[in-house]
Design a protein around this motif. Sequence first.
Motif, PDB file in Angstrom:
ATOM      1  N   MET A   1     100.327  39.619 -42.393  1.00 57.58           N
ATOM      2  CA  MET A   1      99.824  38.857 -41.284  1.00 57.58           C
ATOM      3  C   MET A   1     100.908  38.760 -40.216  1.00 57.58           C
ATOM      4  SD  MET A   1      97.532  35.431 -41.831  1.00 57.58           S
ATOM      5  CE  MET A   1      98.232  35.062 -43.383  1.00 57.58           C
ATOM      6  N   LYS A   2     100.489  38.890 -38.972  1.00 57.67           N
ATOM      7  CA  LYS A   2     101.438  38.845 -37.862  1.00 57.67           C
ATOM      8  C   LYS A   2     100.907  37.952 -36.754  1.00 57.67           C
ATOM      9  CE  LYS A   2     103.115  43.562 -38.405  1.00 57.67           C
ATOM     10  NZ  LYS A   2     103.318  44.843 -37.747  1.00 57.67           N
ATOM     11  N   GLY A   3     101.842  37.397 -36.001  1.00 56.71           N
ATOM     12  CA  GLY A   3     101.495  36.633 -34.820  1.00 56.71           C
ATOM     13  C   GLY A   3     102.303  37.136 -33.641  1.00 56.71           C
ATOM     14  N   LEU A   4     101.658  37.211 -32.499  1.00 57.70           N
ATOM     15  CA  LEU A   4     102.336  37.602 -31.266  1.00 57.70           C
ATOM     16  C   LEU A   4     102.864  36.339 -30.603  1.00 57.70           C
ATOM     17  CD1 LEU A   4      99.654  40.135 -29.965  1.00 57.70           C
ATOM     18  CD2 LEU A   4     101.698  40.601 -31.336  1.00 57.70           C
ATOM     19  N   VAL A   5     104.153  36.326 -30.331  1.00 60.43           N
ATOM     20  CA  VAL A   5     104.824  35.147 -29.795  1.00 60.43           C
ATOM     21  C   VAL A   5     105.001  35.329 -28.287  1.00 60.43           C
ATOM     22  CG1 VAL A   5     106.893  33.716 -29.901  1.00 60.43           C
ATOM     23  CG2 VAL A   5     106.033  34.809 -31.986  1.00 60.43           C
ATOM     24  N   TYR A   6     104.473  34.371 -27.522  1.00 52.40           N
ATOM     25  CA  TYR A   6     104.544  34.425 -26.067  1.00 52.40           C
ATOM     26  C   TYR A   6     105.398  33.287 -25.540  1.00 52.40           C
ATOM     27  CZ  TYR A   6     100.655  37.696 -26.331  1.00 52.40           C
ATOM     28  OH  TYR A   6      99.864  38.786 -26.602  1.00 52.40           O
ATOM     29  N   ASN A   7     106.168  33.587 -24.505  1.00 51.04           N
ATOM     30  CA  ASN A   7     106.944  32.576 -23.790  1.00 51.04           C
ATOM     31  C   ASN A   7     106.390  32.504 -22.375  1.00 51.04           C
ATOM     32  OD1 ASN A   7     108.808  30.807 -22.778  1.00 51.04           O
ATOM     33  ND2 ASN A   7     110.589  32.103 -23.141  1.00 51.04           N
ATOM     34  N   ASN A   8     105.730  31.412 -22.053  1.00 45.67           N
ATOM     35  CA  ASN A   8     105.066  31.266 -20.750  1.00 45.67           C
ATOM     36  C   ASN A   8     104.151  32.444 -20.455  1.00 45.67           C
ATOM     37  OD1 ASN A   8     106.017  28.708 -19.797  1.00 45.67           O
ATOM     38  ND2 ASN A   8     108.019  29.652 -19.483  1.00 45.67           N
ATOM     39  N   GLY A   9     103.412  32.886 -21.460  1.00 48.13           N
ATOM     40  CA  GLY A   9     102.447  33.964 -21.285  1.00 48.13           C
ATOM     41  C   GLY A   9     103.019  35.370 -21.352  1.00 48.13           C
ATOM     42  N   ILE A  10     104.321  35.505 -21.527  1.00 47.04           N
ATOM     43  CA  ILE A  10     104.967  36.818 -21.611  1.00 47.04           C
ATOM     44  C   ILE A  10     105.284  37.111 -23.074  1.00 47.04           C
ATOM     45  CG2 ILE A  10     107.005  38.165 -20.950  1.00 47.04           C
ATOM     46  CD1 ILE A  10     107.145  36.275 -18.442  1.00 47.04           C
ATOM     47  N   ASP A  95      97.710  24.989 -25.815  1.00 48.23           N
ATOM     48  CA  ASP A  95      98.108  23.575 -25.737  1.00 48.23           C
ATOM     49  C   ASP A  95      99.258  23.192 -26.660  1.00 48.23           C
ATOM     50  OD1 ASP A  95      96.140  23.080 -23.816  1.00 48.23           O
ATOM     51  OD2 ASP A  95      94.621  22.770 -25.376  1.00 48.23           O
ATOM     52  N   THR A  96     100.272  24.014 -26.721  1.00 46.06           N
ATOM     53  CA  THR A  96     101.440  23.668 -27.512  1.00 46.06           C
ATOM     54  C   THR A  96     102.395  22.852 -26.642  1.00 46.06           C
ATOM     55  OG1 THR A  96     102.550  25.727 -26.902  1.00 46.06           O
ATOM     56  CG2 THR A  96     101.301  25.725 -28.973  1.00 46.06           C
ATOM     57  N   ILE A  97     103.260  22.120 -27.295  1.00 50.07           N
ATOM     58  CA  ILE A  97     104.293  21.392 -26.564  1.00 50.07           C
ATOM     59  C   ILE A  97     105.378  22.416 -26.250  1.00 50.07           C
ATOM     60  CG2 ILE A  97     106.044  19.606 -26.718  1.00 50.07           C
ATOM     61  CD1 ILE A  97     104.129  18.130 -28.605  1.00 50.07           C
ATOM     62  N   GLY A  98     105.630  22.661 -25.003  1.00 52.92           N
ATOM     63  CA  GLY A  98     106.621  23.653 -24.617  1.00 52.92           C
ATOM     64  C   GLY A  98     105.970  24.947 -24.166  1.00 52.92           C
ATOM     65  N   ALA A  99     106.782  25.953 -24.002  1.00 47.98           N
ATOM     66  CA  ALA A  99     106.349  27.215 -23.396  1.00 47.98           C
ATOM     67  C   ALA A  99     105.857  28.250 -24.394  1.00 47.98           C
ATOM     68  CB  ALA A  99     107.514  27.806 -22.603  1.00 47.98           C
ATOM     69  N   ILE A 100     106.072  28.026 -25.689  1.00 47.94           N
ATOM     70  CA  ILE A 100     105.776  29.045 -26.695  1.00 47.94           C
ATOM     71  C   ILE A 100     104.357  28.891 -27.251  1.00 47.94           C
ATOM     72  CG2 ILE A 100     106.484  30.041 -28.913  1.00 47.94           C
ATOM     73  CD1 ILE A 100     108.528  30.374 -26.591  1.00 47.94           C
ATOM     74  N   THR A 101     103.640  30.005 -27.277  1.00 48.71           N
ATOM     75  CA  THR A 101     102.340  30.069 -27.943  1.00 48.71           C
ATOM     76  C   THR A 101     102.358  31.273 -28.878  1.00 48.71           C
ATOM     77  OG1 THR A 101     101.396  31.329 -26.100  1.00 48.71           O
ATOM     78  CG2 THR A 101     101.001  28.957 -26.106  1.00 48.71           C
ATOM     79  N   ILE A 102     101.498  31.207 -29.884  1.00 48.29           N
ATOM     80  CA  ILE A 102     101.429  32.284 -30.870  1.00 48.29           C
ATOM     81  C   ILE A 102      99.970  32.623 -31.088  1.00 48.29           C
ATOM     82  CG2 ILE A 102     101.997  32.988 -33.227  1.00 48.29           C
ATOM     83  CD1 ILE A 102     104.146  30.711 -33.104  1.00 48.29           C
ATOM     84  N   LYS A 103      99.668  33.894 -30.986  1.00 52.07           N
ATOM     85  CA  LYS A 103      98.300  34.353 -31.193  1.00 52.07           C
ATOM     86  C   LYS A 103      98.278  35.330 -32.366  1.00 52.07           C
ATOM     87  CE  LYS A 103      97.023  33.945 -26.317  1.00 52.07           C
ATOM     88  NZ  LYS A 103      97.143  32.581 -26.253  1.00 52.07           N
ATOM     89  N   PRO A 104      97.313  35.167 -33.268  1.00 45.48           N
ATOM     90  CA  PRO A 104      97.228  36.108 -34.391  1.00 45.48           C
ATOM     91  C   PRO A 104      97.031  37.535 -33.888  1.00 45.48           C
ATOM     92  CG  PRO A 104      95.699  34.284 -34.687  1.00 45.48           C
ATOM     93  CD  PRO A 104      96.241  34.186 -33.298  1.00 45.48           C
ATOM     94  N   GLU A 105      97.737  38.478 -34.477  1.00 48.90           N
ATOM     95  CA  GLU A 105      97.563  39.880 -34.109  1.00 48.90           C
ATOM     96  C   GLU A 105      96.238  40.404 -34.641  1.00 48.90           C
ATOM     97  OE1 GLU A 105     100.603  43.453 -34.053  1.00 48.90           O
ATOM     98  OE2 GLU A 105      99.806  43.146 -36.057  1.00 48.90           O
TER      99      GLU A 105
END
Length: 114
Positions: A1-10, A95-105
Amino acid sequence: MKGLVYNNGILAGVIEKDDDGEYLFRYDEDYFVASKFPAISLTLPKSQREYRSSTLFPFFYGMLSEGINKDIQCRLYKIDENDDFTRLLLTSCDDTIGAITIKPEDDELFRVLY
């Protein structure tokens, strides 16, 4: 299982859990070489491209809900309350606290949310 990690959408990198239960965070190559993009965490500096751990990295663990919110998420998504990695992938998309979001690959896992 993998997640794509984004910082402010990047796209900043990928987090995964292998079959042996080891966690890996790897910066995306383009993100890593671009000096204008900061490290996603002080504990995961851009001084190296890949990190490994036998436990979920504290930075990512800190993104997880606790208490009654954890109980609700586990019931809602039908996941084991000890499965922090799946919970991270399913609850850190928005809606995470901060700039980081994670989306399942994995698109199938992502469809659970939407």
